[in-house]
Design a protein around this motif. Structure first.
Motif, PDB file in Angstrom:
ATOM      1  N   UNK A  25     -11.865  -1.531   5.107  1.00 14.43           N
ATOM      2  CA  UNK A  25     -10.912  -0.946   4.169  1.00 14.43           C
ATOM      3  C   UNK A  25      -9.809  -1.933   3.859  1.00 14.43           C
ATOM      4  N   UNK A  26      -9.320  -2.612   4.900  1.00 11.46           N
ATOM      5  CA  UNK A  26      -8.287  -3.626   4.696  1.00 11.46           C
ATOM      6  C   UNK A  26      -8.814  -4.766   3.837  1.00 11.46           C
ATOM      7  N   UNK A  27     -10.041  -5.217   4.140  1.00 12.57           N
ATOM      8  CA  UNK A  27     -10.642  -6.305   3.361  1.00 12.57           C
ATOM      9  C   UNK A  27     -10.756  -5.894   1.896  1.00 12.57           C
ATOM     10  N   UNK A  28     -11.259  -4.693   1.646  1.00 13.25           N
ATOM     11  CA  UNK A  28     -11.434  -4.224   0.266  1.00 13.25           C
ATOM     12  C   UNK A  28     -10.102  -4.138  -0.464  1.00 13.25           C
ATOM     13  N   UNK A  29      -9.077  -3.664   0.226  1.00 11.49           N
ATOM     14  CA  UNK A  29      -7.754  -3.539  -0.397  1.00 11.49           C
ATOM     15  C   UNK A  29      -7.190  -4.909  -0.752  1.00 11.49           C
ATOM     16  N   UNK A  30      -7.394  -5.892   0.126  1.00 14.34           N
ATOM     17  CA  UNK A  30      -6.892  -7.239  -0.132  1.00 14.34           C
ATOM     18  C   UNK A  30      -7.666  -7.920  -1.259  1.00 14.34           C
ATOM     19  N   UNK A  31      -8.977  -7.705  -1.308  1.00 17.67           N
ATOM     20  CA  UNK A  31      -9.779  -8.264  -2.395  1.00 17.67           C
ATOM     21  C   UNK A  31      -9.296  -7.697  -3.732  1.00 17.67           C
ATOM     22  N   UNK A  74       0.810  -1.214   0.000  1.00 20.53           N
ATOM     23  CA  UNK A  74       0.000   0.000   0.000  1.00 20.53           C
ATOM     24  C   UNK A  74       0.846   1.268   0.000  1.00 20.53           C
ATOM     25  N   UNK A  75       2.171   1.109  -0.047  1.00 18.09           N
ATOM     26  CA  UNK A  75       3.053   2.266  -0.133  1.00 18.09           C
ATOM     27  C   UNK A  75       3.329   2.967   1.179  1.00 18.09           C
ATOM     28  N   UNK A  76       3.003   2.318   2.303  1.00 18.56           N
ATOM     29  CA  UNK A  76       3.241   2.944   3.604  1.00 18.56           C
ATOM     30  C   UNK A  76       4.699   2.828   4.023  1.00 18.56           C
ATOM     31  N   UNK A  77       5.386   1.785   3.585  1.00 19.06           N
ATOM     32  CA  UNK A  77       6.804   1.603   3.866  1.00 19.06           C
ATOM     33  C   UNK A  77       7.481   1.126   2.584  1.00 19.06           C
ATOM     34  N   UNK A  78       8.779   1.365   2.485  1.00 26.74           N
ATOM     35  CA  UNK A  78       9.532   0.994   1.285  1.00 26.74           C
ATOM     36  C   UNK A  78      10.860   0.364   1.679  1.00 26.74           C
ATOM     37  N   UNK A 106      -7.380   5.140  11.888  1.00 25.54           N
ATOM     38  CA  UNK A 106      -7.328   5.870  10.624  1.00 25.54           C
ATOM     39  C   UNK A 106      -7.188   4.919   9.444  1.00 25.54           C
ATOM     40  N   UNK A 107      -7.901   5.178   8.346  1.00 22.92           N
ATOM     41  CA  UNK A 107      -7.709   4.387   7.128  1.00 22.92           C
ATOM     42  C   UNK A 107      -6.296   4.590   6.579  1.00 22.92           C
ATOM     43  N   UNK A 108      -5.818   3.634   5.806  1.00 25.26           N
ATOM     44  CA  UNK A 108      -4.453   3.710   5.285  1.00 25.26           C
ATOM     45  C   UNK A 108      -4.252   4.928   4.386  1.00 25.26           C
ATOM     46  N   UNK A 109      -5.266   5.273   3.603  1.00 28.03           N
ATOM     47  CA  UNK A 109      -5.144   6.441   2.730  1.00 28.03           C
ATOM     48  C   UNK A 109      -4.891   7.706   3.542  1.00 28.03           C
ATOM     49  N   UNK A 159      -6.264  -6.529  -4.367  1.00 31.56           N
ATOM     50  CA  UNK A 159      -4.934  -7.073  -4.638  1.00 31.56           C
ATOM     51  C   UNK A 159      -5.032  -8.495  -5.194  1.00 31.56           C
ATOM     52  N   UNK A 160      -5.895  -9.316  -4.625  1.00 32.80           N
ATOM     53  CA  UNK A 160      -6.070 -10.679  -5.127  1.00 32.80           C
ATOM     54  C   UNK A 160      -6.640 -10.679  -6.540  1.00 32.80           C
ATOM     55  N   UNK A 161      -7.456  -9.680  -6.839  1.00 29.69           N
ATOM     56  CA  UNK A 161      -8.025  -9.585  -8.173  1.00 29.69           C
ATOM     57  C   UNK A 161      -6.978  -9.404  -9.255  1.00 29.69           C
ATOM     58  N   UNK A 162      -5.861  -8.814  -8.885  1.00 31.95           N
ATOM     59  CA  UNK A 162      -4.777  -8.625  -9.855  1.00 31.95           C
ATOM     60  C   UNK A 162      -4.177  -9.955 -10.285  1.00 31.95           C
ATOM     61  N   UNK A 163      -4.398 -10.995  -9.483  1.00 34.13           N
ATOM     62  CA  UNK A 163      -3.897 -12.322  -9.812  1.00 34.13           C
ATOM     63  C   UNK A 163      -4.982 -13.203 -10.428  1.00 34.13           C
TER      64      UNK A 163
END
Length: 245
Positions: free
Chosen positions: A165-171, A48-52, A83-86, A173-177
């Motif tokens: 929000x976490x669930x939606x983000x993971x869904x 999610x770009x929070x750490x690199x 707080x949401x990740x965004x 991400x899985x969709x990309x596969x």
């Protein structure tokens, strides 16, 4: 170079390379304050770009002390401020630009009222539908589809638990596969069964007349939830014959 909340740089110089940590070492360093953190959680925050973290030529993650400090700051804002990740990302970006960045309150208070403390329980950790769509980067059609499969469920009044929000983000991400939301119903069913098992253990404590015992029930539920998540991850890895770096 950006600054951490304590004034240090987010990313160290070449002189600090010898002090880089593996993801397992980072997990150990964070466990005292964040007992529920997992390797999967760290990898998700990276996605999610929070750490690199840096990468070795073989692809393994290596974290500097500044990376670990930033990660702790992210986890703290999630835990203490819901707080949401965004919103967290925007807050950290503002800090890196040297701007004054007070923590916003998202979906947790009425105008003019102080933000509730975490002790008030998970019921106050809510986001509205528009906030969920914006934070997860999805549209209303996606959300309606996921709701039809039971992957995300609105609370009474139409709001959502912030974990949606976490669930939606993971869904996403899985969709990309190529894994579609309808394929994830089996995971939702397994999660419901695991939650039911935990609930059986803590239900007697939750019904107790002593308020301290009821508070202990919530702590016990969090502990059991963390253990079931770790067990589930280990079982999936074992079944697939893979190990996460």
């Amino acid at each position: 170079m950006g600054q951490s909340p304590s004034g240090g740089a987010w990313h160290g110089t070449a002189a600090a390379d010898s002090g880089l940590m593996s993801i397992g070492a980072v997990l150990s360093a964070l466990r005292d304050e964040f007992p529920e953190v997992t390797i999967s959680k760290i990898r998700f925050l990276e996605s999610e770009g929070l750490i690199e973290p840096r990468r070795t030529p073989s692809g393994y993650r290596k974290f500097s002390a500044e990376d670990v400090e930033r990660l702790g700051h992210v986890l703290r804002m999630q835990r203490d401020h819901y707080l949401p990740l965004k919103v967290i990302r925007e807050h950290l970006d503002a800090m890196e630009r040297g701007e004054a960045a007070p923590l916003p309150a998202v979906g947790r208070q009425r105008d003019g009222e102080p933000a509730p403390t975490p002790a008030e329980g998970p019921a106050v950790a809510r986001v509205g539908r528009a906030e969920l769509l914006a934070a997860a980067g999805i549209d209303d059609t996606d959300l309606r589809e996921w709701e039809s499969y039971g992957l995300i469920t609105p609370l009474e009044g139409g709001a959502y638990d912030s974990e949606a929000i976490t669930v939606a983000s993971l869904v996403t991400e899985l969709g990309r596969f190529g894994i579609e939301p309808r394929h994830l119903r089996v995971m939702k069913a397994a999660a419901d069964r695991e939650a039911g098992l935990v609930d059986q253990v803590v239900a007697p404590l939750r019904r107790h007349r002593n308020p301290q015992t009821r508070t202990h029930a919530e702590a016990r539920a969090r502990e059991l939830a963390a253990l079931t998540v770790k067990l589930h991850a280990a079982l999936v890895q074992t079944a697939l014959g893979v190990r996460l770096p």
